[in-house]
Design a protein around this motif. Structure first.
Motif, PDB file in Angstrom:
ATOM      1  N   ILE A 160      15.440   0.506 -10.047  1.00  0.00           N
ATOM      2  CA  ILE A 160      14.304   1.770  -9.088  1.00  0.00           C
ATOM      3  C   ILE A 160      13.842   0.374  -7.896  1.00  0.00           C
ATOM      4  O   ILE A 160      13.099  -0.501  -8.214  1.00  0.00           O
ATOM      5  N   SER A 161      13.975   1.114  -6.870  1.00  0.00           N
ATOM      6  CA  SER A 161      13.261   0.024  -5.923  1.00  0.00           C
ATOM      7  C   SER A 161      12.376   1.336  -5.086  1.00  0.00           C
ATOM      8  O   SER A 161      12.468   2.178  -4.758  1.00  0.00           O
ATOM      9  N   CYS A 162      11.607   0.952  -4.385  1.00  0.00           N
ATOM     10  CA  CYS A 162      11.070   1.568  -3.233  1.00  0.00           C
ATOM     11  C   CYS A 162      10.123   1.030  -2.218  1.00  0.00           C
ATOM     12  O   CYS A 162       9.766  -0.283  -2.616  1.00  0.00           O
ATOM     13  N   SER A 163       9.490   1.666  -1.444  1.00  0.00           N
ATOM     14  CA  SER A 163       9.915   1.494   0.078  1.00  0.00           C
ATOM     15  C   SER A 163       8.812   2.009   1.383  1.00  0.00           C
ATOM     16  O   SER A 163       8.021   3.653   1.091  1.00  0.00           O
ATOM     17  N   SER A 164       7.387   1.137   1.423  1.00  0.00           N
ATOM     18  CA  SER A 164       6.974   2.080   2.422  1.00  0.00           C
ATOM     19  C   SER A 164       7.865   3.122   3.808  1.00  0.00           C
ATOM     20  O   SER A 164       7.020   3.607   4.254  1.00  0.00           O
ATOM     21  N   ASP A 165       9.183   2.698   3.445  1.00  0.00           N
ATOM     22  CA  ASP A 165       9.770   3.861   4.540  1.00  0.00           C
ATOM     23  C   ASP A 165      10.584   4.882   3.851  1.00  0.00           C
ATOM     24  O   ASP A 165      10.998   5.669   4.673  1.00  0.00           O
TER      25      ASP A 165
END
Lengths: 699, 106
Positions: free
Chosen positions: A555-560
């Motif tokens: 899983i990945s998360c981002s400020s976008d």
């Protein structure tokens, strides 16, 4: 002062009258002499002087007849000193008797004055002349009066002259005459010219002051001592003692208590070392806190949200303890990590994400058993951005700092300094360290961990004895693999790593998220190449994490604003969730392969269970009091159904997941509930296959 | 015989029982009192037969420790009325038959 040589006298008085030769001057000098020394040695002068006065006779003068006056009395002046002793005797050893000494010193000195005159023909005079650079003809003999050349130009006032010796006054006059007649001559100063000056200063006024102290207080005491009084006193005292002994026997326990109490007091006051009561006070603090927050502890253990049953799928989060430390109030929570061994203990790294507000940081450890005060506190000079607790050795904590350092703290050691710390010499990162992660011990059984930083390096750190040895694992670059082009031919632009995660089963495999939004799949063994690159996000990847169960999913998360779930074999995301705010952190749950939680900067916690709802979160709950507060990190407790979230005000909040958020798949009646990781993998696989099939069919 | 024996025994008992120092009157602070008492005991034991030497020793030690001027009286029977500085007086019995008075007055 008898002066025998006229020549010298003249030359001194005249100063600079030119005199050709000793022979030729005699006429001149004799005439001059008359002028000067009138009344001293010429007979005329004497007569004139005596004429004006009548002779006075002393009254007791002897009256002598003419004859008596005419008789001549012969007296011989001898050079003998009348005061000299004549009867000096000395002991002669030769003759063994006292002998008068015949020779007696007859000289008596009445007055000595060193003259300042020089003979002009003498050697010294010549030397002086040579020194002054005057021609030999100008027979100026000047002795030691050079400093007086600065004599005031104005003629000496009569008052001044009055103080001078008569001879000096006379000397002055011919001098001035000479200067009138011959102005070219330098003026000769005269050594007798002086003036007296005096002044008086004001005296400080005197003042008297005195004081008297009070004498120490006294009192009067009187008594009589004799044998019977002494005896009586002793007898009385003995009686008293006996009585007190009886009393002691009557209530011995009470006295003992008193004594022991006193002893306690004594020991406490004597030793100001608080360490002795450290443990006891710690237990006390915990007891008090658990009493105060008893309802929270009850909730933590037993409360299950009953309303979940009527809400179908959705769940709630129940806030439990709030952790906060006064000294770290201004700092934001930059890292959270549970201790794997003691499940009530977790570490909080405090720092700042704001570039302009960097300062010190703090590493604190809280226990769920004591929410009021941290268990351990380590102040740091730079902000902490990440930390990791070793899985087997839970006292080892790796920490990454904003200034690029990594350090290892040992909770067993006393003191607030890390046991290991990287320095500029030992491969310190040049940019903030965004993530650290412990690895299994290497072949020499040395502990080691990895770190990733904005400077594009992934570094392996090994703890060897008392130093930290570093090895660069990979240097991230923007344009694909680093190995493109010959080495050094072109400077590959650096990609900034912001997060990474190591595969749970495949030891060498790891993912690196970058500031550009790309995720690279790398291997520890190939330092020059990416195994895969995913165009994951349009902004920096804040977190990337492998699933705890399924070996392919991460899983990945981002400020976008997005969270994406990937199959590492496919370079398009399997799921994409838009959370409508920058996502600070994401975490897989440790109990289910399909549950994960994310925190966003708007202060909301999002919990998903893909098995229940593939499209929306089953719980979206704001958990901070103020709207401005941003949530930064989230972690699941490995055992208990709680999560901790950190915010940018230094608070850590623990939340309990309601039953709906940790629902197991419903078992069919009569069937035994399958358990274990295989089930979890299968669950995930089922979901993925649903997605994969249509994709593959379209391709 | 029996009577005298008893008397002797009593005397021995008396000596044994009354050997401790007994403070009759003092206004000294605790620490000073203990120190002075110990000093008196030491001096009286050291010069058991010579009260003058004991008094001298006490006086000199007290002068050294607490400043001058101290006065000491030791004896088996005496009466006195003294002026002393407040908190600087100790009047005690010792050894069953001795009275010691120590005071400061400068």
């Amino acid at each position: 002062m008898p002066v025998s040589n006229n020549n010298v006298v003249a030359s001194v008085r005249k100063g600079s009258i030119a005199q050709k030769a000793p022979g030729a001057k005699s006429n001149k000098t004799s005439s001059k002499k008359k002028d000067e020394e009138e009344g001293v040695d010429t007979g005329d002068g004497w007569d004139e002087w005596s004429h004006g006065k009548a002779l006075t006779k002393p009254p007791d003068q002897l009256e002598l007849t003419e004859e008596e006056l005419k008789t001549e009395l012969t007296r011989i002046l001898t050079a003998n000193n009348p005061h000299a002793p004549q009867n000096i005797v000395r002991y002669s050893f030769k003759e063994r008797s006292y002998k008068p000494t015949s020779v007696v010193d007859q000289m008596a000195v009445h007055f000595v004055l060193d003259g300042s005159l020089l003979h002009q023909d003498s050697d010294e005079a010549r030397r002086l002349r040579a020194k002054e650079g005057l021609p030999e003809e100008t027979a100026t003999v000047d002795t030691g009066t050079e400093p007086e050349e600065e004599k005031p130009e104005t003629p000496a006032t009569p008052v001044e002259d009055g103080g001078e010796v008569g001879e000096a006054g006379e000397e002055d006059r011919p001098d001035s005459v000479a200067s009138k007649t011959d102005k070219k001559e330098p003026k000769i100063t005269n050594q007798f010219n002086f003036s007296e000056r005096a002044s008086q200063t004001l005296n400080n006024p005197l003042r008297e002051r005195s004081c008297q102290t009070e004498p120490p207080p006294r009192s009067i005491f009187s008594a009589t001592a004799n044998q019977w009084e002494i005896y009586d006193a002793y007898a009385e005292e003995l009686q008293k003692q006996e009585k007190s002994k009886e009393k002691q026997k009557a209530v011995p326990s009470k006295k003992d208590n008193d004594i022991s109490k006193k002893k306690m007091m004594l020991t406490e006051t004597q030793s100001d070392d608080i360490g002795k009561v450290d443990k006891a006070s710690k237990i006390f603090e915990r007891m008090v806190n658990q009493n105060i927050f008893d309802d929270i502890a009850q909730d933590f253990k037993y409360f299950e949200d009953a309303s979940d049953e009527f809400r179908d799928q959705e769940g709630t989060l129940l806030p439990l303890w709030k952790f906060q430390y006064d000294k770290a109030k201004r700092l934001s929570v930059a890292a959270l990590c549970w201790n794997k061994k003691y499940q009530d203990l977790f570490a909080v790294g405090m720092g700042s994400y704001d570039f302009s507000k960097q300062g010190c940081g703090m590493l604190v450890f809280y226990s769920l058993k004591n929410s009021a005060f941290p268990e351990y506190i380590y102040p740091t000079s730079s902000g902490i951005l990440c930390l990791d607790i070793h899985e087997q050795h839970s006292y080892l904590v790796a920490v990454g700092f904003y200034d690029g350092c990594v350090a290892v703290y040992n909770l067993k050691e006393e003191g607030v300094e890390p046991v290991y710390k990287s320095t500029a010499k030992t491969g310190k990162h040049t940019d903030p360290v965004w993530q650290v992660r412990w690895q299994n011990d290497d072949m020499d059984n040395n502990h080691n961990f990895y770190s990733v930083s904005s400077d594009g390096r992934v570094v392996s750190w090994t703890l060897v004895k008392n130093e930290l040895v570093f090895t660069d694992i990979i240097r991230l670059s923007l344009n694909g693999a680093v190995s493109e082009g010959p080495e050094g031919a072109q400077q590959p632009s650096i990609a900034c790593g912001t997060s990474f995660d190591f595969h749970k089963q495949i030891d060498y495999l790891f993912l690196v998220g970058t500031e550009e939004g790309k995720i690279h799949k790398c291997s520890k063994t190939y330092s020059s190449q990416y195994l895969e690159t995913y165009d994951a996000h349009s902004m920096a990847v804040d977190a990337v994490k492998w699933n705890h169960f399924h070996p392919k999913v991460f899983i990945s998360c981002s400020s976008d604003w997005t969270v994406k779930i990937w199959d590492h074999t496919i370079n398009t995301p399997m799921f994409t969730f838009d959370l409508l705010a920058a996502v600070g952190d994401v975490a897989w749950s440790p109990y289910s392969s399909t549950v994960f939680a994310a925190v966003t900067t708007d202060g909301t916690v999002h919990v998903f269970d893909l098995n229940i709802n593939k499209y929306e979160a089953i719980c979206q709950q704001p958990v901070v009091a103020k709207k401005k507060t941003k949530l930064t990190h989230i972690e699941f407790n490995p055992i208990y159904p709680i999560i901790i979230v950190g915010d940018d005000r230094g608070y850590v909040t623990s939340l309990k997941l309601s039953p709906n958020l940790r629902k197991k798949p419903k078992s069919k009646k009569g069937q035994e509930m399958p358990k274990g990781p295989e089930v979890e993998v299968a669950k995930m696989e089922k979901l993925l296959s649903l997605l994969r099939e249509p994709e593959q069919s379209t391709v | 015989m029996a009577g005298t024996g008893e008397g002797k025994k009593e005397e021995a008992d008396y000596k044994r029982l009354h050997s401790f120092p007994l403070i009759r009157h003092t206004d000294m602070p605790e620490e000073m009192r203990v120190e002075t008492m110990e000093l008196c005991v030491t001096a009286c034991e050291k010069f058991a037969t010579n009260n003058e030497s004991a008094a001298k020793m006490i006086k000199e030690s007290m002068d050294k420790k607490f400043g001058s001027s101290w006065h000491v009286v030791i004896g088996e029977g005496f009466g006195f009325e003294v002026t002393h500085e407040v908190k600087n007086l100790l009047y005690m019995f010792f050894g069953g038959s001795l009275a010691v008075c120590v005071w400061k007055c400068s």
